[in-house]
Design a protein around this motif. Structure first.
Motif, short mmCIF file in Angstrom:
data_model
loop_
_atom_site.label_atom_id
_atom_site.label_comp_id
_atom_site.label_asym_id
_atom_site.label_seq_id
_atom_site.Cartn_x
_atom_site.Cartn_y
_atom_site.Cartn_z
N UNK A 1 -25.00 1.70 -31.79
CA UNK A 1 -25.39 2.57 -30.68
C UNK A 1 -25.11 1.87 -29.35
N UNK A 2 -24.44 2.54 -28.42
CA UNK A 2 -24.10 1.90 -27.15
C UNK A 2 -25.33 1.67 -26.28
N UNK A 3 -25.31 0.63 -25.46
CA UNK A 3 -26.45 0.39 -24.56
C UNK A 3 -26.45 1.39 -23.42
N UNK A 4 -27.59 1.55 -22.80
CA UNK A 4 -27.67 2.37 -21.61
C UNK A 4 -27.14 1.58 -20.42
N UNK A 5 -26.68 2.26 -19.37
CA UNK A 5 -26.06 1.56 -18.24
C UNK A 5 -27.07 0.73 -17.45
N UNK A 6 -26.56 -0.32 -16.83
CA UNK A 6 -27.41 -1.21 -16.03
C UNK A 6 -28.09 -0.45 -14.90
N UNK B 1 -32.79 1.51 -11.57
CA UNK B 1 -33.59 2.64 -11.09
C UNK B 1 -35.06 2.46 -11.48
N UNK B 2 -35.31 2.03 -12.71
CA UNK B 2 -36.69 1.84 -13.15
C UNK B 2 -37.37 0.71 -12.37
N UNK B 3 -36.62 -0.34 -12.08
CA UNK B 3 -37.16 -1.43 -11.26
C UNK B 3 -37.57 -0.89 -9.90
N UNK B 4 -36.71 -0.07 -9.32
CA UNK B 4 -36.98 0.47 -7.98
C UNK B 4 -38.15 1.43 -7.98
N UNK B 5 -38.18 2.35 -8.95
CA UNK B 5 -39.20 3.40 -8.95
C UNK B 5 -40.57 2.90 -9.37
N UNK C 1 -39.03 3.91 -30.26
CA UNK C 1 -38.23 2.79 -29.76
C UNK C 1 -37.00 2.48 -30.60
N UNK C 2 -36.96 2.92 -31.87
CA UNK C 2 -35.84 2.54 -32.72
C UNK C 2 -35.77 1.02 -32.82
N UNK C 3 -34.56 0.45 -32.75
CA UNK C 3 -34.42 -1.01 -32.81
C UNK C 3 -34.49 -1.67 -31.44
N UNK C 4 -35.08 -0.97 -30.47
CA UNK C 4 -35.28 -1.59 -29.16
C UNK C 4 -34.17 -1.36 -28.16
N UNK C 5 -33.48 -0.23 -28.28
CA UNK C 5 -32.39 0.07 -27.35
C UNK C 5 -32.85 0.01 -25.90
N UNK C 6 -34.07 0.47 -25.64
CA UNK C 6 -34.66 0.38 -24.30
C UNK C 6 -35.58 -0.84 -24.18
N UNK C 7 -36.33 -1.13 -25.22
CA UNK C 7 -37.32 -2.21 -25.15
C UNK C 7 -36.70 -3.57 -24.83
#
Length: 266
Positions: free
Chosen positions: A16-21, A26-30, A44-50
């Motif tokens: 599965x491809x990673x999400x863009x930097x 954006x999450x850091x800013x918001x 979470x699956x295998x931690x793609x976001x975590x």
């Protein structure tokens, strides 16, 4: 009982491809992520976001119903030295039973469409900090070339409408803008009614082996469904893809959308 993702988990983690930097920026800013916040990753699956969020938070709680997914995530976290992630077996229906501390940000990937989209925001209202919020990440992707479904049908039967989008398929697979609007509408009716969506479009270049691996990462074409015909499927699909893409690569356009929902300002 094992979910359809048990045999898919190793392929999900690898292909599965990673999400863009830009998503994490954006999450850091918001949410002013500075390493002192607590993050919940539902589905979470295998931690793609975590895994990418771990360096930005004090602690991440990665929650998923499939033990095989959690095992893959735990192994990846060990490889990457991410020791501030708790891998918890559970689902969105049991948020209250997880005994979580105050959460600053809840991220949800493609699993959101499988959740009770009324109950989950309501349950999160009890655990999210006053300035906390929800970020639902959705991918809208171009369909795979028709040869993928044609080969799959020869092994698993004709497409009944689930080959491209099964009931338990996360949004890393082809979705549409209607699903994105559905996310926005449900969140806008919740306690987190300040809703804003940001999108990024990208072209993803995949080798034939990556396309095959991605098929095995899906619930509707996981290795367990093929049994002892798994290798035969991979061989036939590779041959068909090479006929379709003689150079051995294909390009796919993917739009990643982050829908951020927070409580109204008082």
């Amino acid at each position: 009982m094992s979910t359809p993702y048990a045999s898919a988990a190793p392929y999900y983690a690898r292909y599965r491809p990673p999400y863009p930097a830009e998503l994490y920026a954006l999450l850091v800013d918001r949410f002013a992520l500075d390493g002192s916040q607590t993050v919940l990753d539902l589905g979470a699956g295998p931690g793609t976001l975590s895994l990418p969020l771990a360096p930005l938070a004090e602690h991440v709680y990665a929650v998923d119903p499939e033990p095989a997914m959690l095992a893959e995530g735990c192994a990846l976290a060990e490889e990457q030295g991410r020791r501030n992630i708790s891998w918890l077996r559970g689902d969105a229906a049991g948020i209250g039973r997880l005994c979580l501390p105050r959460i600053d940000l809840c991220v949800i990937g493609g699993a959101f469409h499988r959740m009770d989209r009324v109950r989950v925001p309501a349950d999160l209202d009890a655990v999210l900090a006053p300035r906390g919020g929800i970020a639902v990440v959705t991918s809208v992707a171009a369909a795979w070339p028709s040869v993928v479904d044609e080969v799959r049908a020869r092994f698993l039967g004709p497409d009944d409408g689930t080959a491209t989008r099964s009931a338990d398929e996360p949004a890393d697979e082809p979705a549409d803008m209607e699903e994105l609007r559905d996310v926005e509408e449900h969140l806008a009716k919740s306690a987190f009614s300040r809703v804003e969506t940001t999108t990024w479009e990208r072209s993803t270049r995949c080798t034939v082996d990556q396309v095959i691996g991605l098929q095995f990462s899906r619930a509707c074409s996981s290795p367990a469904l093929f049994g002892d015909r798994k290798d035969a499927f991979a061989s036939e699909l590779r041959h068909a893809l090479l006929n379709h893409y003689p150079d051995g690569t294909c390009t796919r356009t993917v739009t990643v959308a982050a829908t951020i929902a927070t409580r109204p300002r008082r």
